[in-house]
Design a protein around this motif. Structure first.
Motif, PDB file in Angstrom:
ATOM      1  N   TYR A   4      43.429  39.206  37.252  1.00 21.02           N
ATOM      2  CA  TYR A   4      42.213  38.940  38.030  1.00 21.02           C
ATOM      3  C   TYR A   4      41.273  40.141  38.019  1.00 21.02           C
ATOM      4  O   TYR A   4      40.060  39.991  37.888  1.00 21.02           O
ATOM      5  CB  TYR A   4      42.547  38.573  39.482  1.00 21.02           C
ATOM      6  N   PHE A   5      41.841  41.351  38.154  1.00 25.19           N
ATOM      7  CA  PHE A   5      40.996  42.538  38.159  1.00 25.19           C
ATOM      8  C   PHE A   5      40.333  42.754  36.807  1.00 25.19           C
ATOM      9  O   PHE A   5      39.138  43.059  36.739  1.00 25.19           O
ATOM     10  CB  PHE A   5      41.799  43.787  38.556  1.00 25.19           C
ATOM     11  N   MET A   6      41.082  42.599  35.749  1.00 23.24           N
ATOM     12  CA  MET A   6      40.521  42.833  34.407  1.00 23.24           C
ATOM     13  C   MET A   6      39.419  41.824  34.075  1.00 23.24           C
ATOM     14  O   MET A   6      38.509  42.134  33.308  1.00 23.24           O
ATOM     15  CB  MET A   6      41.625  42.788  33.346  1.00 23.24           C
ATOM     16  N   ASN A   7      39.484  40.628  34.627  1.00 22.47           N
ATOM     17  CA  ASN A   7      38.461  39.608  34.367  1.00 22.47           C
ATOM     18  C   ASN A   7      37.346  39.606  35.406  1.00 22.47           C
ATOM     19  O   ASN A   7      36.444  38.772  35.326  1.00 22.47           O
ATOM     20  CB  ASN A   7      39.111  38.231  34.279  1.00 22.47           C
ATOM     21  N   SER A   8      37.400  40.510  36.358  1.00 23.14           N
ATOM     22  CA  SER A   8      36.362  40.591  37.384  1.00 23.14           C
ATOM     23  C   SER A   8      35.179  41.413  36.865  1.00 23.14           C
ATOM     24  O   SER A   8      35.308  42.159  35.886  1.00 23.14           O
ATOM     25  CB  SER A   8      36.918  41.251  38.639  1.00 23.14           C
ATOM     26  N   PRO A   9      34.010  41.304  37.497  1.00 19.45           N
ATOM     27  CA  PRO A   9      32.870  42.134  37.087  1.00 19.45           C
ATOM     28  C   PRO A   9      33.183  43.626  37.149  1.00 19.45           C
ATOM     29  O   PRO A   9      32.792  44.380  36.241  1.00 19.45           O
ATOM     30  CB  PRO A   9      31.786  41.757  38.090  1.00 19.45           C
ATOM     31  N   LEU A  10      33.892  44.091  38.164  1.00 19.76           N
ATOM     32  CA  LEU A  10      34.233  45.509  38.273  1.00 19.76           C
ATOM     33  C   LEU A  10      35.201  45.918  37.170  1.00 19.76           C
ATOM     34  O   LEU A  10      35.052  46.977  36.554  1.00 19.76           O
ATOM     35  CB  LEU A  10      34.831  45.826  39.649  1.00 19.76           C
ATOM     36  N   GLY A  11      36.201  45.095  36.911  1.00 18.10           N
ATOM     37  CA  GLY A  11      37.162  45.381  35.848  1.00 18.10           C
ATOM     38  C   GLY A  11      36.496  45.435  34.485  1.00 18.10           C
ATOM     39  O   GLY A  11      36.797  46.313  33.660  1.00 18.10           O
ATOM     40  N   LYS A  12      35.574  44.527  34.216  1.00 18.21           N
ATOM     41  CA  LYS A  12      34.855  44.528  32.945  1.00 18.21           C
ATOM     42  C   LYS A  12      33.938  45.741  32.817  1.00 18.21           C
ATOM     43  O   LYS A  12      33.750  46.265  31.731  1.00 18.21           O
ATOM     44  CB  LYS A  12      34.048  43.233  32.803  1.00 18.21           C
ATOM     45  N   LEU A  13      33.395  46.175  33.936  1.00 21.68           N
ATOM     46  CA  LEU A  13      32.503  47.342  33.938  1.00 21.68           C
ATOM     47  C   LEU A  13      33.306  48.624  33.670  1.00 21.68           C
ATOM     48  O   LEU A  13      32.861  49.498  32.916  1.00 21.68           O
ATOM     49  CB  LEU A  13      31.781  47.450  35.283  1.00 21.68           C
ATOM     50  N   LEU A  14      34.498  48.726  34.266  1.00 23.67           N
ATOM     51  CA  LEU A  14      35.300  49.926  34.125  1.00 23.67           C
ATOM     52  C   LEU A  14      36.098  49.978  32.820  1.00 23.67           C
ATOM     53  O   LEU A  14      36.378  51.059  32.301  1.00 23.67           O
ATOM     54  CB  LEU A  14      36.263  50.055  35.303  1.00 23.67           C
ATOM     55  N   PHE A  15      36.494  48.823  32.301  1.00 24.40           N
ATOM     56  CA  PHE A  15      37.355  48.834  31.099  1.00 24.40           C
ATOM     57  C   PHE A  15      36.721  48.129  29.985  1.00 24.40           C
ATOM     58  O   PHE A  15      36.369  47.305  29.569  1.00 24.40           O
ATOM     59  CB  PHE A  15      38.727  48.236  31.433  1.00 24.40           C
TER      60      PHE A  15
END
Length: 158
Positions: free
Chosen positions: A147-158
């Motif tokens: 869920y984190f990796m597919n979130s806007p924040l996760g996509k922005l950071l990774f």
């Protein structure tokens, strides 16, 4: 059990109670209208939308909907404290409505209970422990990472 004030409510007291009534009625009315088929698209958790990780209150809306459908088991499964919060909203709504109708302050046994600092701390701690348990369960299954990796924040950071 109930104690009635001998003095009438002041205009400020009435105004405060109208605000409390609006605040406590909103989730109940929302549950009713949502159950009738009305949907509001912006009622989403901003923390979950940004991070993909649920906040401590995620699941309350689904729990309230399950209560509206009469499914208490599903309500508890969605959020352990959903039925308790729903009952609290009902009690507050009835209590404030009664005060506005009789134009006097009503003190009930539960008014003294919720003011106890020790009980407030224990309740907050219970909600926190429940939240940590939910996050742990998500982490164990790998869902939190996904869920984190597919979130806007996760996509922005990774």
């Amino acid at each position: 059990m109930f104690e009635l004030s001998p003095y009438p409510l002041s205009s400020h007291g009435k105004l405060v109670r109208w605000g409390l009534l609006g605040f406590s009625c909103t989730p109940l009315l929302g549950t009713y209208f949502y159950h009738q088929g009305y949907r509001v698209g912006f009622l989403v958790c901003p923390i979950r939308c940004l991070t993909g990780i649920p906040c401590p209150t995620c699941g309350m809306t689904r729990s309230f909907m399950a209560i509206a459908q009469g499914n208490l088991i599903k309500a508890v499964a969605e959020h352990l404290f959903g039925p308790l919060l729903f009952a609290s909203f009902v009690i507050v709504t009835v209590h404030i409505t009664l005060e506005l109708l009789i134009k006097r302050r009503v003190t009930a046994f539960y008014c003294h209970v919720v003011k106890q600092r020790k009980l407030q701390i224990i309740g907050s701690f219970a909600v926190f422990i429940y939240y940590i348990f939910r996050l742990y369960k998500l982490a164990q299954t790998g869902e939190m990472y996904f869920y984190f990796m597919n979130s806007p924040l996760g996509k922005l950071l990774f």
